[in-house]
Motif scaffolding. Structure first.
Motif, short mmCIF file in Angstrom:
data_model
loop_
_atom_site.label_atom_id
_atom_site.label_comp_id
_atom_site.label_asym_id
_atom_site.label_seq_id
_atom_site.Cartn_x
_atom_site.Cartn_y
_atom_site.Cartn_z
N VAL A 48 0.87 -1.17 0.00
CA VAL A 48 0.00 0.00 0.00
C VAL A 48 0.91 1.22 0.00
O VAL A 48 1.74 1.38 0.89
CB VAL A 48 -0.94 0.02 1.23
N ILE A 49 0.76 2.05 -1.03
CA ILE A 49 1.53 3.29 -1.12
C ILE A 49 0.56 4.43 -0.85
O ILE A 49 -0.48 4.53 -1.48
CB ILE A 49 2.17 3.45 -2.51
N ILE A 50 0.93 5.29 0.10
CA ILE A 50 0.09 6.42 0.48
C ILE A 50 0.82 7.70 0.12
O ILE A 50 1.95 7.91 0.55
CB ILE A 50 -0.21 6.37 2.00
N LEU A 51 0.19 8.54 -0.66
CA LEU A 51 0.76 9.82 -1.07
C LEU A 51 0.04 10.91 -0.31
O LEU A 51 -1.18 11.02 -0.36
CB LEU A 51 0.58 10.01 -2.58
N SER A 52 0.80 11.73 0.43
CA SER A 52 0.18 12.77 1.24
C SER A 52 1.18 13.89 1.50
O SER A 52 2.36 13.78 1.19
CB SER A 52 -0.28 12.18 2.58
N GLY A 53 0.66 14.97 2.09
CA GLY A 53 1.54 16.04 2.53
C GLY A 53 1.81 17.11 1.51
O GLY A 53 2.85 17.76 1.55
N PHE A 54 0.90 17.33 0.61
CA PHE A 54 1.11 18.35 -0.41
C PHE A 54 1.36 19.69 0.26
O PHE A 54 0.64 20.07 1.19
CB PHE A 54 -0.11 18.43 -1.33
N PRO A 55 2.36 20.44 -0.18
CA PRO A 55 2.65 21.74 0.45
C PRO A 55 1.60 22.78 0.06
O PRO A 55 1.77 23.54 -0.88
CB PRO A 55 4.04 22.09 -0.09
N CYS A 56 0.49 22.78 0.80
CA CYS A 56 -0.62 23.66 0.42
C CYS A 56 -0.66 24.96 1.22
O CYS A 56 -1.29 25.91 0.79
CB CYS A 56 -1.94 22.91 0.56
N THR A 73 2.95 22.28 5.42
CA THR A 73 2.19 21.04 5.49
C THR A 73 0.72 21.26 5.82
O THR A 73 0.38 22.05 6.69
CB THR A 73 2.80 20.13 6.58
N GLU A 74 -0.11 20.51 5.12
CA GLU A 74 -1.54 20.49 5.44
C GLU A 74 -1.73 19.90 6.84
O GLU A 74 -0.90 19.14 7.31
CB GLU A 74 -2.29 19.68 4.40
N THR A 75 -2.79 20.28 7.52
CA THR A 75 -2.98 19.81 8.89
C THR A 75 -3.64 18.45 8.99
O THR A 75 -3.42 17.72 9.95
CB THR A 75 -3.82 20.82 9.70
N THR A 129 5.90 11.55 0.51
CA THR A 129 5.57 12.95 0.71
C THR A 129 6.69 13.84 0.16
O THR A 129 7.76 13.36 -0.20
CB THR A 129 5.30 13.26 2.20
N ASP A 130 6.41 15.12 0.12
CA ASP A 130 7.41 16.09 -0.31
C ASP A 130 8.47 16.25 0.78
O ASP A 130 8.15 16.18 1.98
CB ASP A 130 6.75 17.46 -0.56
#
Length: 157
Positions: free
Chosen positions: A65-73, A81-83, A107-108
């Protein structure tokens, strides 16, 4: 549809509405619901890429399972980082791991410290190769060819 409407509301006015893909939430929920326990034995944490010496990510028989998160928004903040991303990503990682799946969170690089600080206790301890893997990447314009190839390889999994 009500949950989808709430989740896709751009309450902060960040211009996120163009990122919404109709049906994505339902498709993601169905995908997560199809994750099944790998065995009846006690669930374990997935191996890290340091699990063996042959250079692959180990445990290839285990579902990944690959989870992509943490877009610098929140670009006006450091880190940007998004909260809700880090705790949501870790919750998905815990569910998948408890079912016996290997977990890689991507993540980034600018969000790495936040993700490490928010990780469930001991899940990213470098001294223990049975923990989840966190992979970070720099902005695309700063990526080396090796990093770019690694990101493409992850996308193909």
């Amino acid at each position: 549809n009500k949950i989808n409407d709430i989740i896709t509301t751009d309450a902060g006015g960040r211009g996120m509405t163009h990122l919404v893909v109709p049906g994505d939430l339902l498709a993601s929920a169905k995908l997560l619901a199809r994750l099944t326990a790998k065995s009846k034995s006690r669930p374990r944490d997935p191996p890290s890429r340091n699990d063996d010496d042959d250079g692959d990510d180990g445990g290839d028989d285990d579902p990944l399972v690959i989870i992509l998160s943490g877009f610098p928004c929140c670009v006006a903040h450091a880190p940007p980082t998004e909260t809700d991303g880090p705790p949501g990503a870790w919750a998905i990682a815990a569910a998948a791991s408890n079912l016996g799946h290997r977990v890689v969170l991507v993540t980034d690089r600018c969000n790495e410290d936040v993700f490490r600080a928010s990780a469930p206790e001991h899940k990213l301890d470098d001294a223990d190769d049975s923990k989840w893997e966190l992979i970070t990447f720099p902005p695309e314009e700063d990526m080396t060819e090796d990093q770019s190839q690694r990101l493409r390889a992850l996308a193909r999994k």
